[in-house]
Design a protein around this motif. Sequence first.
Motif, PDB file in Angstrom:
ATOM      1  N   ARG A 112      -4.536  -3.462  23.901  1.00 60.75           N
ATOM      2  CA  ARG A 112      -4.558  -2.114  23.603  1.00 60.75           C
ATOM      3  C   ARG A 112      -3.854  -1.491  22.513  1.00 60.75           C
ATOM      4  NH1 ARG A 112      -4.296  -1.321  29.001  1.00 60.75           N
ATOM      5  NH2 ARG A 112      -6.398  -1.717  30.152  1.00 60.75           N
ATOM      6  N   LYS A 113      -2.840  -2.443  21.999  1.00 55.14           N
ATOM      7  CA  LYS A 113      -1.713  -1.884  21.128  1.00 55.14           C
ATOM      8  C   LYS A 113      -2.281  -2.464  19.610  1.00 55.14           C
ATOM      9  CE  LYS A 113       2.006  -2.525  24.593  1.00 55.14           C
ATOM     10  NZ  LYS A 113       3.100  -3.267  24.753  1.00 55.14           N
ATOM     11  N   ILE A 114      -3.117  -3.284  19.526  1.00 49.57           N
ATOM     12  CA  ILE A 114      -3.554  -3.901  18.324  1.00 49.57           C
ATOM     13  C   ILE A 114      -4.175  -2.725  17.450  1.00 49.57           C
ATOM     14  CG2 ILE A 114      -5.301  -5.296  17.057  1.00 49.57           C
ATOM     15  CD1 ILE A 114      -4.974  -7.258  19.533  1.00 49.57           C
ATOM     16  N   VAL A 115      -3.726  -2.574  16.207  1.00 51.30           N
ATOM     17  CA  VAL A 115      -4.087  -1.550  15.331  1.00 51.30           C
ATOM     18  C   VAL A 115      -4.909  -2.651  14.181  1.00 51.30           C
ATOM     19  CG1 VAL A 115      -3.692   0.025  13.612  1.00 51.30           C
ATOM     20  CG2 VAL A 115      -2.278  -0.227  15.775  1.00 51.30           C
ATOM     21  N   TRP A 116      -6.361  -2.401  13.955  1.00 51.14           N
ATOM     22  CA  TRP A 116      -7.030  -3.220  13.099  1.00 51.14           C
ATOM     23  C   TRP A 116      -7.128  -2.396  11.620  1.00 51.14           C
ATOM     24  CZ3 TRP A 116      -8.450  -7.834  14.493  1.00 51.14           C
ATOM     25  CH2 TRP A 116      -8.486  -8.258  15.765  1.00 51.14           C
ATOM     26  N   PRO A 117      -7.040  -3.174  10.772  1.00 48.02           N
ATOM     27  CA  PRO A 117      -7.225  -2.482   9.499  1.00 48.02           C
ATOM     28  C   PRO A 117      -8.335  -1.781   9.256  1.00 48.02           C
ATOM     29  CG  PRO A 117      -7.248  -4.858   9.107  1.00 48.02           C
ATOM     30  CD  PRO A 117      -6.914  -4.710  10.673  1.00 48.02           C
ATOM     31  N   SER A 118      -8.433  -0.900   8.410  1.00 45.92           N
ATOM     32  CA  SER A 118      -9.622  -0.291   8.024  1.00 45.92           C
ATOM     33  C   SER A 118     -10.543  -1.198   6.952  1.00 45.92           C
ATOM     34  CB  SER A 118      -9.227   0.947   7.287  1.00 45.92           C
ATOM     35  OG  SER A 118      -8.827   1.025   6.258  1.00 45.92           O
ATOM     36  N   ARG A 119     -11.711  -0.568   6.900  1.00 47.90           N
ATOM     37  CA  ARG A 119     -12.367  -1.347   5.737  1.00 47.90           C
ATOM     38  C   ARG A 119     -11.855  -1.495   4.510  1.00 47.90           C
ATOM     39  NH1 ARG A 119     -17.997  -3.155   5.756  1.00 47.90           N
ATOM     40  NH2 ARG A 119     -18.066  -2.090   8.307  1.00 47.90           N
ATOM     41  N   LYS A 120     -11.263  -0.371   4.158  1.00 42.49           N
ATOM     42  CA  LYS A 120     -10.780   0.069   2.619  1.00 42.49           C
ATOM     43  C   LYS A 120      -9.520  -0.879   2.474  1.00 42.49           C
ATOM     44  CE  LYS A 120      -8.644   3.287  -0.463  1.00 42.49           C
ATOM     45  NZ  LYS A 120      -8.325   4.636  -0.410  1.00 42.49           N
ATOM     46  N   GLU A 121      -8.629  -1.051   3.668  1.00 41.07           N
ATOM     47  CA  GLU A 121      -7.475  -1.894   3.596  1.00 41.07           C
ATOM     48  C   GLU A 121      -7.753  -3.340   3.611  1.00 41.07           C
ATOM     49  OE1 GLU A 121      -4.073   0.729   6.297  1.00 41.07           O
ATOM     50  OE2 GLU A 121      -5.653  -0.608   7.295  1.00 41.07           O
ATOM     51  N   THR A 122      -8.648  -3.642   4.307  1.00 39.87           N
ATOM     52  CA  THR A 122      -9.452  -5.152   4.198  1.00 39.87           C
ATOM     53  C   THR A 122      -9.684  -5.608   2.624  1.00 39.87           C
ATOM     54  OG1 THR A 122      -9.989  -4.815   6.434  1.00 39.87           O
ATOM     55  CG2 THR A 122     -11.077  -6.805   5.312  1.00 39.87           C
ATOM     56  N   THR A 160      -6.952  -5.831   0.273  1.00 40.34           N
ATOM     57  CA  THR A 160      -6.115  -6.907   0.647  1.00 40.34           C
ATOM     58  C   THR A 160      -6.993  -8.068   0.127  1.00 40.34           C
ATOM     59  OG1 THR A 160      -5.144  -5.879   2.361  1.00 40.34           O
ATOM     60  CG2 THR A 160      -5.004  -8.154   2.407  1.00 40.34           C
ATOM     61  N   SER A 161      -8.139  -8.297   0.157  1.00 40.56           N
ATOM     62  CA  SER A 161      -8.738  -9.397  -0.166  1.00 40.56           C
ATOM     63  C   SER A 161      -8.969  -9.302  -1.834  1.00 40.56           C
ATOM     64  CB  SER A 161     -10.346  -9.050   0.211  1.00 40.56           C
ATOM     65  OG  SER A 161     -10.529  -9.083   1.856  1.00 40.56           O
ATOM     66  N   VAL A 162      -9.078  -8.319  -2.358  1.00 44.41           N
ATOM     67  CA  VAL A 162      -9.027  -8.252  -3.944  1.00 44.41           C
ATOM     68  C   VAL A 162      -7.549  -8.963  -4.145  1.00 44.41           C
ATOM     69  CG1 VAL A 162      -9.110  -6.858  -5.852  1.00 44.41           C
ATOM     70  CG2 VAL A 162     -10.892  -6.639  -4.045  1.00 44.41           C
ATOM     71  N   MET A 163      -6.555  -8.439  -3.755  1.00 44.63           N
ATOM     72  CA  MET A 163      -5.349  -8.859  -4.015  1.00 44.63           C
ATOM     73  C   MET A 163      -5.126 -10.334  -4.000  1.00 44.63           C
ATOM     74  SD  MET A 163      -2.921  -5.658  -2.310  1.00 44.63           S
ATOM     75  CE  MET A 163      -1.386  -6.514  -2.725  1.00 44.63           C
ATOM     76  N   VAL A 164      -5.728 -10.765  -2.730  1.00 46.68           N
ATOM     77  CA  VAL A 164      -5.478 -12.392  -2.490  1.00 46.68           C
ATOM     78  C   VAL A 164      -6.237 -12.909  -3.468  1.00 46.68           C
ATOM     79  CG1 VAL A 164      -6.182 -14.300  -1.027  1.00 46.68           C
ATOM     80  CG2 VAL A 164      -5.072 -12.193  -0.097  1.00 46.68           C
ATOM     81  N   LEU A 165      -7.496 -12.438  -3.897  1.00 49.19           N
ATOM     82  CA  LEU A 165      -8.338 -13.303  -4.885  1.00 49.19           C
ATOM     83  C   LEU A 165      -7.493 -13.161  -6.501  1.00 49.19           C
ATOM     84  CD1 LEU A 165     -11.059 -14.330  -6.023  1.00 49.19           C
ATOM     85  CD2 LEU A 165     -11.858 -11.941  -6.332  1.00 49.19           C
TER      86      LEU A 165
END
Length: 96
Positions: free
Chosen positions: A49-59, A62-67
Amino acid sequence: MAKAKSPPGRRSQPAQPPIVGNAVASEAAAPKKRTSIPQFVGQVRAEARKIVWPSRKETWITSVMVLIMVLIAAIFFFVVDAGLTVASGFILAIGQ
């Protein structure tokens, strides 16, 4: 200054001297109390219940930065490889 209180039910243990060389502690650590399966499942659910999932925008960001970082690393290693290829070819040509 106020003295820090220890949690109820726990006593502070005296400091043990550091272990030197290959010496082994004479007392084995006391086994921890085992948790039952229902308690374990309850603890897992509480932590989940404590997990905070990233939003679609954050994901996406982050994916573009990794690329971008992968492309930069690929270009860097291509340039280094090409430079070493030219250098080794030059050095080997000297010996002929």
